[in-house]
Design a protein around this motif. Structure first.
Motif, PDB file in Angstrom:
ATOM      1  N   UNK A 101      22.152  -8.062 -18.209  1.00  0.00           N
ATOM      2  CA  UNK A 101      20.810  -8.643 -18.116  1.00  0.00           C
ATOM      3  C   UNK A 101      20.350  -8.777 -16.668  1.00  0.00           C
ATOM      4  N   UNK A 102      19.107  -8.447 -16.415  1.00  0.00           N
ATOM      5  CA  UNK A 102      18.553  -8.579 -15.066  1.00  0.00           C
ATOM      6  C   UNK A 102      18.203 -10.029 -14.769  1.00  0.00           C
ATOM      7  N   UNK A 103      18.494 -10.442 -13.546  1.00  0.00           N
ATOM      8  CA  UNK A 103      18.097 -11.771 -13.083  1.00  0.00           C
ATOM      9  C   UNK A 103      17.260 -11.682 -11.815  1.00  0.00           C
ATOM     10  N   UNK A 104      16.939 -10.470 -11.425  1.00  0.00           N
ATOM     11  CA  UNK A 104      16.141 -10.228 -10.228  1.00  0.00           C
ATOM     12  C   UNK A 104      15.788  -8.762 -10.166  1.00  0.00           C
ATOM     13  N   UNK A 105      15.504  -8.262  -8.948  1.00  0.00           N
ATOM     14  CA  UNK A 105      15.151  -6.859  -8.777  1.00  0.00           C
ATOM     15  C   UNK A 105      16.273  -5.955  -9.291  1.00  0.00           C
ATOM     16  N   UNK A 106      15.890  -4.901  -9.986  1.00  0.00           N
ATOM     17  CA  UNK A 106      16.856  -3.972 -10.566  1.00  0.00           C
ATOM     18  C   UNK A 106      17.437  -3.081  -9.468  1.00  0.00           C
ATOM     19  N   UNK A 107      18.758  -3.149  -9.218  1.00  0.00           N
ATOM     20  CA  UNK A 107      19.350  -2.370  -8.136  1.00  0.00           C
ATOM     21  C   UNK A 107      19.420  -0.879  -8.427  1.00  0.00           C
ATOM     22  N   UNK A 108      19.189  -0.489  -9.674  1.00  0.00           N
ATOM     23  CA  UNK A 108      19.333   0.917 -10.046  1.00  0.00           C
ATOM     24  C   UNK A 108      18.030   1.659 -10.187  1.00  0.00           C
ATOM     25  N   UNK A 109      16.922   1.084  -9.717  1.00  0.00           N
ATOM     26  CA  UNK A 109      15.620   1.725  -9.873  1.00  0.00           C
ATOM     27  C   UNK A 109      14.903   1.847  -8.535  1.00  0.00           C
ATOM     28  N   UNK A 110      13.988   2.797  -8.470  1.00  0.00           N
ATOM     29  CA  UNK A 110      13.088   2.943  -7.327  1.00  0.00           C
ATOM     30  C   UNK A 110      11.724   3.314  -7.876  1.00  0.00           C
ATOM     31  N   UNK A 111      10.670   2.848  -7.207  1.00  0.00           N
ATOM     32  CA  UNK A 111       9.300   2.999  -7.700  1.00  0.00           C
ATOM     33  C   UNK A 111       8.474   3.956  -6.852  1.00  0.00           C
ATOM     34  N   UNK A 112       7.659   4.770  -7.516  1.00  0.00           N
ATOM     35  CA  UNK A 112       6.629   5.565  -6.866  1.00  0.00           C
ATOM     36  C   UNK A 112       5.294   5.047  -7.382  1.00  0.00           C
ATOM     37  N   UNK A 113       4.408   4.672  -6.451  1.00  0.00           N
ATOM     38  CA  UNK A 113       3.155   4.026  -6.830  1.00  0.00           C
ATOM     39  C   UNK A 113       1.988   5.007  -6.847  1.00  0.00           C
ATOM     40  N   UNK A 114       0.922   4.596  -7.504  1.00  0.00           N
ATOM     41  CA  UNK A 114      -0.300   5.391  -7.577  1.00  0.00           C
ATOM     42  C   UNK A 114      -0.958   5.521  -6.213  1.00  0.00           C
ATOM     43  N   UNK A 115      -0.917   4.457  -5.411  1.00  0.00           N
ATOM     44  CA  UNK A 115      -1.668   4.403  -4.161  1.00  0.00           C
ATOM     45  C   UNK A 115      -0.825   4.719  -2.935  1.00  0.00           C
ATOM     46  N   UNK A 116       0.272   5.440  -3.096  1.00  0.00           N
ATOM     47  CA  UNK A 116       1.138   5.917  -2.023  1.00  0.00           C
ATOM     48  C   UNK A 116       1.942   4.795  -1.357  1.00  0.00           C
ATOM     49  N   UNK A 117       1.275   3.692  -0.976  1.00  0.00           N
ATOM     50  CA  UNK A 117       1.947   2.512  -0.411  1.00  0.00           C
ATOM     51  C   UNK A 117       2.799   2.853   0.803  1.00  0.00           C
ATOM     52  N   UNK A 118       2.277   3.697   1.700  1.00  0.00           N
ATOM     53  CA  UNK A 118       2.987   4.035   2.937  1.00  0.00           C
ATOM     54  C   UNK A 118       2.546   3.095   4.048  1.00  0.00           C
ATOM     55  N   UNK A 119       3.426   2.860   4.997  1.00  0.00           N
ATOM     56  CA  UNK A 119       3.083   2.055   6.165  1.00  0.00           C
ATOM     57  C   UNK A 119       2.488   2.988   7.215  1.00  0.00           C
ATOM     58  N   UNK A 120       1.214   2.827   7.569  1.00  0.00           N
ATOM     59  CA  UNK A 120       0.516   3.808   8.406  1.00  0.00           C
ATOM     60  C   UNK A 120       1.044   3.901   9.829  1.00  0.00           C
ATOM     61  N   UNK A 121       1.727   2.857  10.316  1.00  0.00           N
ATOM     62  CA  UNK A 121       2.227   2.869  11.689  1.00  0.00           C
ATOM     63  C   UNK A 121       3.615   3.514  11.800  1.00  0.00           C
ATOM     64  N   UNK A 122       4.183   3.936  10.670  1.00  0.00           N
ATOM     65  CA  UNK A 122       5.487   4.581  10.672  1.00  0.00           C
ATOM     66  C   UNK A 122       5.339   6.073  10.390  1.00  0.00           C
ATOM     67  N   UNK A 123       6.251   6.861  10.937  1.00  0.00           N
ATOM     68  CA  UNK A 123       6.251   8.295  10.676  1.00  0.00           C
ATOM     69  C   UNK A 123       6.754   8.573   9.260  1.00  0.00           C
ATOM     70  N   UNK A 124       6.672   9.834   8.849  1.00  0.00           N
ATOM     71  CA  UNK A 124       7.179  10.219   7.541  1.00  0.00           C
ATOM     72  C   UNK A 124       8.656   9.844   7.417  1.00  0.00           C
ATOM     73  N   UNK A 125       9.451  10.213   8.425  1.00  0.00           N
ATOM     74  CA  UNK A 125      10.886   9.900   8.359  1.00  0.00           C
ATOM     75  C   UNK A 125      11.119   8.393   8.281  1.00  0.00           C
ATOM     76  N   UNK A 126      10.394   7.620   9.069  1.00  0.00           N
ATOM     77  CA  UNK A 126      10.585   6.165   9.075  1.00  0.00           C
ATOM     78  C   UNK A 126      10.175   5.549   7.748  1.00  0.00           C
ATOM     79  N   UNK A 127       9.112   6.066   7.136  1.00  0.00           N
ATOM     80  CA  UNK A 127       8.719   5.571   5.815  1.00  0.00           C
ATOM     81  C   UNK A 127       9.797   5.861   4.782  1.00  0.00           C
ATOM     82  N   UNK A 128      10.373   7.060   4.852  1.00  0.00           N
ATOM     83  CA  UNK A 128      11.402   7.428   3.891  1.00  0.00           C
ATOM     84  C   UNK A 128      12.667   6.598   4.094  1.00  0.00           C
TER      85      UNK A 128
END
Length: 473
Positions: A101-128
């Motif tokens: 049972x989950x009691x917090x953030x799921x450690x086995x998942x990762x999310x891709x969002x509709x709105x990209x959600x990138x940090x504009x001040x970071x490079x591609x590598x830094x965002x990844x």
């Protein structure tokens, strides 16, 4: 032209998270089940207690499959995704990851969002690298892993670029690379292609499916949230169709038994799209003798049984629903919706709000895959401007929210009622975002019908002049 996903450098697996990472080790898989919900219910606080969004959701996600959560706006599909990711706690029921049972953030998942959600001040590598940095991976290791993920997803050469230098499709690739670099057991995607143009979305979908089929996809399962029927049939092994009246429940689960790559033009693909469409439009599976009406549905559709809670307004403008009615009238009063969508270059899903509006107003009925204009609908489609307004007023005033606003203004010309009054009433049944949409649609319908006016500056409804539809019995 497809970008080359699989280059020699990308064949090696993305660097694993080191042992000292705060992410806990995953327990063993039980019968291949990665995620499971049992009796999941989610509600949010409202003005009159809790507002249910999901109710009684039983769902499993197994290793090796892509599961699509399909539903209209308000069906709770994004809420369900966030519960699976452990970002939202269930109000009741259980969410399990690999049997725990989950009691917090799921450690086995990762999310891709509709709105990209990138940090504009970071490079591609830094965002990844962000996810690996949060797990304490040393700089050199996370840079190497990020470069491998960037290469895998087709962005080699853009490691030092900033998000502002990238197109929408390339920015979404960064989102995929950021999710995949941590090698999640389950990749979760929340309408990841809806913010892209049609051609870019089609290309990126195709590349992801090639990567999934190649065996190089660094994740065991995928959960995709979408409102697009063809997208679900194209990508998923299993489609979970969510209904939204009065709250999110699983209406039906559809197995997609089609070979990949899938051909949109084959008869089996079209048949499956039509089947899912019928489920989404709320027409129940036939469980009674042919020709015998469904008493439950007929009773719910009676105007005197409609309420604010059970009769939400679809997000459809008067111009939009009128345009659809006229198109059907030009085709003899009956048309196959899938064929009409193809003619217009639209997805069927784009037309569902207008279809629901015509159905709610009594202007059309759905029979199988066809939409048929009723007698009133035919008259509405062929009427001139003044007559169409009168016909529309007579139909719209039977819709609970429009009727409520109209009745609240009964009296002499100049009577007003603040919009906040209706907001408070709607808040008993809908979230704040849904309240906004309900009032926008009701205002559009009521103003066109001449039932009432609306002063946006004062945020109040008013009764201007006598109109046949305003003085109700």
């Amino acid at each position: 032209m497809r970008l080359p996903f699989l280059r020699p450098a990308a064949v090696a697996p993305v660097a694993a998270v080191p042992p000292d990472s705060p992410a806990p080790p995953a327990p063993p898989v039980d019968d291949g089940i990665m995620l499971e919900t049992v009796g999941l219910t989610k509600a949010y606080a409202g003005a009159d207690g809790e507002l249910p969004v999901l109710s009684g959701i039983d769902l499993t996600v197994r290793s090796g499959e892509i599961v699509a959560l399909l539903g209209r706006s308000g069906s709770g599909k994004s809420t369900l995704l966030r519960c699976l990711a452990g970002l939202l706690p269930p109000s009741s029921g259980t969410v399990r990851y690999r049997g725990t049972p989950l009691t917090g953030a799921n450690p086995g998942t990762a999310l891709v969002f509709q709105t990209f959600a990138l940090l504009p001040w970071l490079t591609v590598r830094q965002n990844v690298e962000l996810g690996l940095e949060a797990r304490g991976v040393p700089p050199r290791e996370r840079a190497r892993a990020a470069d491998q993920a960037i290469d895998l997803i087709g962005l080699a050469g853009f490691e030092s670029a900033y998000p502002r230098e990238l197109s929408g499709g390339m920015r979404q690739r960064v989102g995929f690379a950021r999710a995949l670099v941590v090698e999640p057991d389950v990749l979760m995607m929340d309408e990841p292609f809806s913010a892209l143009d049609v051609l870019t979305a089609e290309n990126l979908r195709g590349e992801l499916m090639e990567l999934w089929e190649s065996g190089q996809f660094p994740t065991r399962a995928v959960v995709l949230v979408t409102h697009n029927i063809e997208e679900a049939v194209l990508m998923a092994d299993r489609i979970v169709v969510l209904g939204s009246r009065p709250y999110g429940t699983i209406r039906e689960t559809v197995e997609v038994d089609l070979d990949r790559p899938r051909d949109r033009d084959c008869a089996a693909f079209d048949e499956l799209v039509d089947r899912v469409y019928r489920i989404m439009t709320g027409r129940p599976k036939e469980t009674r003798p042919p020709g015998r009406p469904d008493p439950g549905r007929a009773d719910a559709n009676r105007p005197d049984r409609r309420t604010l809670a059970t009769t939400p307004l679809p997000t459809a403008s008067v111009d939009g629903l009128s345009g659809l009615a006229e198109m059907i009238a030009h085709r003899g009063g009956r048309c196959d919706l899938a064929d009409l969508a193809d003619e217009l270059g639209l997805d069927i899903d784009d037309m569902l709000p207008q279809v629901d509006a015509l159905d709610l107003l009594g202007f059309a009925e759905i029979h199988g895959d066809d939409l048929l204009l009723t007698e009133d609908g035919t008259a509405f489609a062929h009427a001139d401007v003044q007559d169409s307004r009168a016909l529309f007023a007579a139909a719209a005033v039977e819709v609970p929210l429009v009727r409520l606003i109209t009745n609240s203004l009964r009296g002499e010309a100049g009577a007003t009622v603040r919009a906040g009054f209706f907001r408070d009433l709607l808040a008993h049944h809908y979230t704040s975002e849904q309240v906004d949409r309900q009032l926008e649609t009701a205002t559009d319908w009521g103003r066109y019908a001449g039932l009432f006016g609306y002063d946006a500056a004062r945020r109040e409804y008013r009764l201007d002049e006598a109109f046949p539809g305003t003085m109700l019995p």
